[in-house]
Design an enzyme around this catalytic site. Structure first.
Site, PDB file in Angstrom:
ATOM      1  N   PRO A 120      48.233  42.769  48.781  1.00 15.08           N
ATOM      2  CA  PRO A 120      47.016  41.889  48.535  1.00 15.08           C
ATOM      3  C   PRO A 120      46.163  41.370  49.564  1.00 15.08           C
ATOM      4  O   PRO A 120      46.019  40.181  49.830  1.00 15.08           O
ATOM      5  CB  PRO A 120      47.507  40.855  47.580  1.00 15.08           C
ATOM      6  CG  PRO A 120      48.816  40.720  47.906  1.00 15.08           C
ATOM      7  CD  PRO A 120      49.344  41.776  48.242  1.00 15.08           C
ATOM      8  N   CYS A 121      45.776  42.341  50.591  1.00 20.79           N
ATOM      9  CA  CYS A 121      44.994  41.908  51.723  1.00 20.79           C
ATOM     10  C   CYS A 121      43.593  41.212  51.195  1.00 20.79           C
ATOM     11  O   CYS A 121      43.076  40.402  51.845  1.00 20.79           O
ATOM     12  CB  CYS A 121      44.567  42.775  52.666  1.00 20.79           C
ATOM     13  SG  CYS A 121      43.612  44.440  51.780  1.00 20.79           S
ATOM     14  N   HIS A 122      43.370  41.423  49.743  1.00 27.06           N
ATOM     15  CA  HIS A 122      41.968  40.753  49.193  1.00 27.06           C
ATOM     16  C   HIS A 122      42.213  39.324  49.326  1.00 27.06           C
ATOM     17  O   HIS A 122      41.202  38.545  49.090  1.00 27.06           O
ATOM     18  CB  HIS A 122      41.530  41.406  48.071  1.00 27.06           C
ATOM     19  CG  HIS A 122      42.616  41.222  46.787  1.00 27.06           C
ATOM     20  ND1 HIS A 122      43.768  42.141  46.903  1.00 27.06           N
ATOM     21  CD2 HIS A 122      42.840  40.314  45.869  1.00 27.06           C
ATOM     22  CE1 HIS A 122      44.534  41.843  45.754  1.00 27.06           C
ATOM     23  NE2 HIS A 122      43.999  40.869  45.288  1.00 27.06           N
TER      24      HIS A 122
END
Length: 160
Positions: A120-122
């Protein structure tokens, strides 16, 4: 290399499998169809992506592996520790990694993540709360964060 394309609320994702691992999930901006048969692992990945978008899944449990340097692997592993519905800043991520001077390198490694949503780089945002950078478009990052906040009952996408 088996590939499937799947429609989501924020566009089509291309899911790629290699050596019994999901190795990439990329958002696509163009309509694309796959004529390759879906494998059991691709079907599982599609099912879990659908569950995520339905608000029924917060953690993915299919096998993943992406190519990258040792440093990139460390950065991506750190991303996996960010809880659903939460955000951290790039500076906070650098502190978590005990490398406070590597903010730009960490941000660059986040940008090379090939497993959208799953890694989850978001969930990493600017120190001022801004939604800086996202390879699949800042509008998707905002949608994903708002979706997670709504499902988690948090109601915001700022640092918390």
């Amino acid at each position: 290399m088996p590939i499937t394309y799947h429609h989501t609320p924020v566009g089509i994702v291309r899911i790629t499998e290699e050596d019994n691992f999901i190795c990439s999930i990329h958002f696509m901006d163009d309509e694309t169809e796959s004529d390759q048969p879906e494998t059991p692992l691709l079907k599982l990945a599609v099912q879990q992506v659908d569950e995520y978008f339905a608000g029924d899944r917060k953690v993915f449990d299919f096998p993943i592996k992406q190519q990258g340097s040792d440093f990139q692997q460390e950065v991506w592993q750190c991303l996996l520790t960010i809880n659903y519905g939460k955000t951290i800043s790039y500076a906070q991520q650098s502190k978590l990694m005990k490398n406070p001077l590597a903010i730009r390198a960490i941000a660059a490694a986040n940008g090379k993540n090939h497993l959208a949503i799953v890694v989850p780089c978001h969930r990493v945002i600017g120190s001022d709360g801004s939604l800086t950078g996202y390879a699949s478009g800042v509008w998707r990052k905002q949608w994903l964060l708002e979706h997670e906040a709504r499902v988690a009952g948090v109601g915001q996408t700022k640092l918390f």
